[in-house]
Structures are given as structure tokens and as C-alpha cells.
Design an enzyme around this catalytic site. Sequence first.
Site, PDB file in Angstrom:
ATOM      1  N   ASP A 108      -2.536  -1.732  -8.833  1.00 52.54           N
ATOM      2  CA  ASP A 108      -1.145  -1.357  -9.112  1.00 52.54           C
ATOM      3  C   ASP A 108      -0.982   0.120  -8.719  1.00 52.54           C
ATOM      4  O   ASP A 108      -0.764   0.417  -7.551  1.00 52.54           O
ATOM      5  CB  ASP A 108      -0.893  -1.634 -10.606  1.00 52.54           C
ATOM      6  CG  ASP A 108       0.536  -1.430 -11.012  1.00 52.54           C
ATOM      7  OD1 ASP A 108       1.381  -2.274 -10.689  1.00 52.54           O
ATOM      8  OD2 ASP A 108       0.826  -0.419 -11.664  1.00 52.54           O
ATOM      9  N   LEU A 111      -5.142   3.686  -9.864  1.00 48.77           N
ATOM     10  CA  LEU A 111      -5.927   4.590 -10.707  1.00 48.77           C
ATOM     11  C   LEU A 111      -7.255   3.961 -11.176  1.00 48.77           C
ATOM     12  O   LEU A 111      -8.292   4.634 -11.191  1.00 48.77           O
ATOM     13  CB  LEU A 111      -5.082   5.002 -11.927  1.00 48.77           C
ATOM     14  CG  LEU A 111      -5.627   6.145 -12.752  1.00 48.77           C
ATOM     15  CD1 LEU A 111      -5.611   7.453 -11.964  1.00 48.77           C
ATOM     16  CD2 LEU A 111      -4.817   6.314 -14.043  1.00 48.77           C
TER      17      LEU A 111
HETATM   18  P1  IMP Z   1      -3.897   0.362 -11.818  1.00 45.50           P
HETATM   19  O1  IMP Z   1      -4.965   1.175 -12.451  1.00 45.50           O
HETATM   20  O2  IMP Z   1      -2.524   0.940 -12.082  1.00 45.50           O
HETATM   21  O3  IMP Z   1      -4.114   0.096 -10.357  1.00 45.50           O
HETATM   22  O4  IMP Z   1      -3.861  -1.008 -12.590  1.00 45.50           O
HETATM   23  C1  IMP Z   1      -4.798  -1.989 -12.378  1.00 45.50           C
HETATM   24  C2  IMP Z   1      -5.002  -2.791 -13.634  1.00 45.50           C
HETATM   25  O5  IMP Z   1      -3.764  -3.009 -14.303  1.00 45.50           O
HETATM   26  C3  IMP Z   1      -5.528  -4.171 -13.299  1.00 45.50           C
HETATM   27  O6  IMP Z   1      -6.909  -4.193 -13.525  1.00 45.50           O
HETATM   28  C4  IMP Z   1      -4.809  -5.073 -14.288  1.00 45.50           C
HETATM   29  O7  IMP Z   1      -5.598  -5.229 -15.443  1.00 45.50           O
HETATM   30  C5  IMP Z   1      -3.567  -4.338 -14.685  1.00 45.50           C
HETATM   31  N1  IMP Z   1      -2.353  -4.845 -14.002  1.00 45.50           N
HETATM   32  C6  IMP Z   1      -1.588  -4.165 -13.127  1.00 45.50           C
HETATM   33  N2  IMP Z   1      -0.553  -4.902 -12.711  1.00 45.50           N
HETATM   34  C7  IMP Z   1      -0.678  -6.096 -13.330  1.00 45.50           C
HETATM   35  C8  IMP Z   1       0.090  -7.318 -13.286  1.00 45.50           C
HETATM   36  O8  IMP Z   1       1.106  -7.467 -12.584  1.00 45.50           O
HETATM   37  N3  IMP Z   1      -0.369  -8.332 -14.072  1.00 45.50           N
HETATM   38  C9  IMP Z   1      -1.477  -8.238 -14.851  1.00 45.50           C
HETATM   39  N4  IMP Z   1      -2.225  -7.121 -14.913  1.00 45.50           N
HETATM   40  C10 IMP Z   1      -1.826  -6.063 -14.155  1.00 45.50           C
END
Ligand code: IMP
Length: 187
Positions: A108, A111
Site C-alpha cells: 500500500d 512502508l
Molecule cells: P503498507 O505498509 O502501507 O505498504 O501496508 C501494507 C500492509 O497493510 C499489508 O501487509 C496489509 O496487511 C495491509 N493492507 C494494506 N492495504 C490493504 C488492503 O486493501 N486490504 C487488507 N490489508 C491491507
Amino acid sequence: MDARPYPYDFIDKILITEEEIEKRVTQLGEQITRDYANSDQLLLLGLLRGSVTFMTDLMRKIHRPMTMDFMSVSSYSGAESTGFVRIDSDHKTNIYGWDVILIDDIVDSGLTIYTIRKILLDRRPRSLRTCALLDKVERHKIDIDIDYCGFSIPDHFVVGYGLDLDEKGRNLPYIASVDTKRYFNKA
Ligand code: IMP
Ligand code: MG
């Protein structure tokens, strides 16, 4: 037929079907099999709990010797990232000298992958690549590249095939978008 045939009432619609997932996971497995043809120390390192479904399917499409391990990290509460990645449980394998593929369900902001990748590099694996079933490219806040990506998807919160909303939805065999208004107005 029921107008809402899904097991959870917060589901909006199916974005990626079971068949599409299977086909793409097979392709990724074939690509990894080719890329690691000369490696006999391949470790798939999954981030709990979201990557479990993807990783256990993917590893059965990898025709190389390999082992698996997991880390548990958290940064999410409900449908929002807290912006702070915490390691709740570390991997057990000493990854020094291993060819590691770090696997998450979805990228997403980027991070989580960015932070964990940096931590793992300090532990001196022979190589380190990243793999995610889904990537919300337009949401990236950090400049990262995913080496093995299943699907790029638009900016929707999704569940299924291991991904959850407050621990719900992991058992769905497809990827579905969430009607967040419906969910949060009820919660
Ligand atoms: P980041 O650190 O913002 O890239 O988020 C990644 C983490 O957020 C993933 O490991 C997921 O656990 C959670 N996540 C982000 N977007 C979603 C979604 O649309 N559905 C479910 N989990 C999500
Ligand atoms: Mg996660």
C-alpha cells in the site's frame, strides 16, 4: 438467488477471481523456479498473517529446494495504516548467506516492505528480493520496486485470499473490494 451472495455483507464486488489468482501464482512460481535455478538456499519469508494463503500456494509452484519462515509485523488498525511498522515476532532462520524472498500480501504505502527489507539486509542474506500478490501502486509513499508482483490494483481496500479487514475475509478464495461505508457505518 440471494442478491448479496457473499459470506460477508461488507463486500462490494469481486476484483480478481480464483482462476485468475491461480494462473498468476503459477506464472510467478515458474519465474522464481527459473530465477533461482542456481540456488540451493532459497528461503521464502512471509509476513504474517496476510501472506500465508498466497505463500503456501506459491511454494507449491516453485520446483526448487526451499524452506519457509515467517515474521509477524503490524502497522494497520482497521483500514488505516498507523505509519509505524512494529515487529511482533521475528523469523527463526539465520538468513546469512541465504537467497531470501520477502513475501507480503499487498503493498500500500510501501512502508512495511521498505522497513522490513532494510532490517533484513543488515542480516546479510546472499540476495534479497520482494514479492507481493497485490500492489496499490498509486498509494506508494516510498520509492520501492516489487520484484515479483501478482497484480497491480487501484486504490480500494480489498479482502480475500489471506487479506483481511479486522481479521475478517481471509477465507474468501477471491479478491474482493470492501464497501467501507457500509462496514464503518455499522461498526
Ligand atoms: P503498507 O505498509 O502501507 O505498504 O501496508 C501494507 C500492509 O497493510 C499489508 O501487509 C496489509 O496487511 C495491509 N493492507 C494494506 N492495504 C490493504 C488492503 O486493501 N486490504 C487488507 N490489508 C491491507
Ligand atoms: Mg500485512
